[in-house]
Design a protein around this motif. Structure first.
Motif, short mmCIF file in Angstrom:
data_model
loop_
_atom_site.label_atom_id
_atom_site.label_comp_id
_atom_site.label_asym_id
_atom_site.label_seq_id
_atom_site.Cartn_x
_atom_site.Cartn_y
_atom_site.Cartn_z
N LEU A 181 0.68 -1.65 0.39
CA LEU A 181 0.26 0.19 0.24
C LEU A 181 0.91 1.27 0.04
O LEU A 181 2.05 1.21 0.61
CB LEU A 181 -1.00 -0.04 1.45
N PRO A 182 0.11 2.26 -0.37
CA PRO A 182 1.55 3.90 -1.00
C PRO A 182 1.42 4.24 0.77
O PRO A 182 0.77 3.70 1.53
CB PRO A 182 0.21 4.35 -1.75
N ALA A 183 2.50 5.00 0.96
CA ALA A 183 2.90 5.67 2.43
C ALA A 183 2.19 6.69 2.51
O ALA A 183 1.23 7.40 1.59
CB ALA A 183 4.79 6.11 1.86
N GLY A 184 1.55 6.17 4.08
CA GLY A 184 0.65 7.27 4.67
C GLY A 184 -1.12 6.55 3.66
O GLY A 184 -1.52 6.94 5.23
N MET A 185 -1.39 5.87 3.70
CA MET A 185 -2.42 4.75 3.52
C MET A 185 -2.53 4.57 4.60
O MET A 185 -1.36 3.36 5.33
CB MET A 185 -2.86 4.05 2.01
N PRO A 186 -4.01 4.41 5.41
CA PRO A 186 -3.79 3.52 6.76
C PRO A 186 -4.00 1.92 6.36
O PRO A 186 -4.56 1.41 5.67
CB PRO A 186 -4.87 4.52 7.40
N ARG A 187 -2.62 1.46 7.07
CA ARG A 187 -3.82 -0.32 7.32
C ARG A 187 -4.80 -1.10 7.67
O ARG A 187 -5.13 0.18 8.06
CB ARG A 187 -2.44 -1.42 7.64
N ARG A 188 -5.13 -2.05 7.11
CA ARG A 188 -6.21 -2.24 6.94
C ARG A 188 -6.78 -3.01 7.91
O ARG A 188 -7.45 -2.68 8.93
CB ARG A 188 -6.88 -3.10 5.71
N TYR A 189 -5.35 -3.84 8.30
CA TYR A 189 -5.70 -4.74 9.79
C TYR A 189 -4.07 -4.50 10.36
O TYR A 189 -2.92 -4.19 10.31
CB TYR A 189 -5.06 -6.16 9.13
N SER A 190 -4.25 -4.73 11.68
CA SER A 190 -3.73 -4.43 13.03
C SER A 190 -3.46 -5.68 13.04
O SER A 190 -2.14 -5.19 13.86
CB SER A 190 -4.15 -3.99 14.26
N ALA A 194 -7.45 -8.60 11.94
CA ALA A 194 -7.95 -9.20 9.95
C ALA A 194 -8.96 -10.12 10.14
O ALA A 194 -10.02 -9.67 9.18
CB ALA A 194 -6.27 -9.92 9.83
N TYR A 195 -8.72 -11.36 11.44
CA TYR A 195 -10.36 -12.02 11.41
C TYR A 195 -11.38 -11.40 11.16
O TYR A 195 -12.43 -11.61 10.57
CB TYR A 195 -9.77 -13.25 12.40
N SER A 196 -11.53 -10.57 12.04
CA SER A 196 -13.04 -10.28 12.24
C SER A 196 -13.23 -9.16 11.78
O SER A 196 -13.54 -9.08 11.62
CB SER A 196 -12.55 -9.19 13.88
N THR A 197 -12.08 -8.38 11.39
CA THR A 197 -12.91 -7.17 10.14
C THR A 197 -12.70 -7.24 8.83
O THR A 197 -13.98 -6.77 8.49
CB THR A 197 -11.14 -6.49 10.06
#
Length: 307
Positions: free
Chosen positions: A151-160, A165-168
């Protein structure tokens, strides 16, 4: 397949499952940087000709590993290790633990002699398909986490993390989304599992018939390398489709992913990441089978894995 001699028939399923899961997890920890490189290369799409921006970011196995480590930190090479270990506990334990019972089921109780290669392949296809049908959610999360770094720099990650990730995925996409890519994943893992287990079984059986060779570490090493090579040659196309479907939600189906990849990137795209894939599967198989053979040999001697 493991622990040569008649004593291997006395190993319980629980013992084989536990030994296989441990060996698979150990191999996963050792080789996941190569798997991360492979996934990034497979997800990388062809740029526009003549456009400097379109030049590929990742080039070759070592180049990809170096780029990821330099831009994202060394720890990024182990992204996806938690779901990777989840996967190996389930998938590795089931596919290897069920191999001998399924193979014996296909040949029958009264069979005597060497099991035909076709039966070994059929047993590998069966256990690979059954195991990944259970473990697909862990594979999906592993690929999603490995893809995060592109993902591009600065873009928030989808999963911590893995659990997030499973729950999201369940919350945003539904429970069925955990089985995204199940079609190519079953095909990929059934084929690769058959290539790995049947070729390891067959290569080892062939080597042991050569005068001077015994059931030792060198034989296991050669058999593991053979298993990894055959697995990559046979499984690369479905592996690429599986990785792209899991890492990019724009594909509507397996056929759609296959057609778009062929149209946009050409037939060689199905062998993208071949070198890191072989580096990964070749070393993975060597480490896993060597570890498994040693565990089973040692534990058989102690009688801990007996029926």
């Amino acid at each position: 397949m493991v622990a040569g001699g008649n004593s291997k028939s006395d190993i319980s399923f629980a013992g084989t499952f536990a030994s296989s899961a441990f060996a698979a997890c150990f191999a996963e920890i050792c080789t996941i940087p190569l798997d991360t490189a492979k996934v990034r290369l497979q997800l990388q799409k062809k740029g526009i000709a003549g456009d400097a921006i379109g030049l590929p970011k990742y080039r070759g196995m070592l180049g990809t590993v170096a780029t990821i480590a330099r831009e994202e930190g060394l720890a990024s090479l182990w992204k996806g290790i938690v779901p990777g270990l989840h996967r190996q506990c389930l998938y590795g334990g089931l596919r290897i633990g069920l191999y001998e019972p399924i193979k014996n089921l296909y040949v029958g109780d009264n069979f005597i002699g060497d099991v035909p290669l076709t039966t070994k392949i059929l047993a590998g296809l069966t256990t690979g398909a059954l195991a990944i049908a259970v473990a697909n959610p862990t594979d999906l999360v592993k690929v999603r986490l490995q893809a995060e770094g592109k993902l591009p720099a600065g873009m928030p990650r989808r999963y911590s993390g893995a659990l997030n990730a499973y729950s999201t995925i369940v919350r945003q996409e539904g429970v069925r989304a955990l089985w995204t890519g199940i079609g190519p994943n079953v095909a990929r893992n059934a084929i690769i599992n058959a290539a790995e287990l049947a070729s390891y079984d067959q290569v080892k059986q062939t080597i042991l018939k050569i005068p001077g060779f015994t059931d030792n570490v060198f034989t296991h090493l050669l058999s593991g390398l053979g298993a990894g090579f055959f697995a990559v040659c046979i499984g690369s196309p479905v592996d690429v489709v599986k990785s792209r479907m899991m890492g990019d939600s724009s594909y509507t189906s397996t056929i759609d992913c296959f057609v778009k990849t062929l149209k946009n990137d050409g037939p060689l795209a199905f062998y993208k990441g071949f070198i890191p894939n072989f580096g990964r599967l070749g070393s993975w198989n060597v480490i896993m089978f060597l570890t498994l053979e040693q565990i089973v040999t040692q534990e058989l001697a102690k009688g801990w894995l007996m029926v």
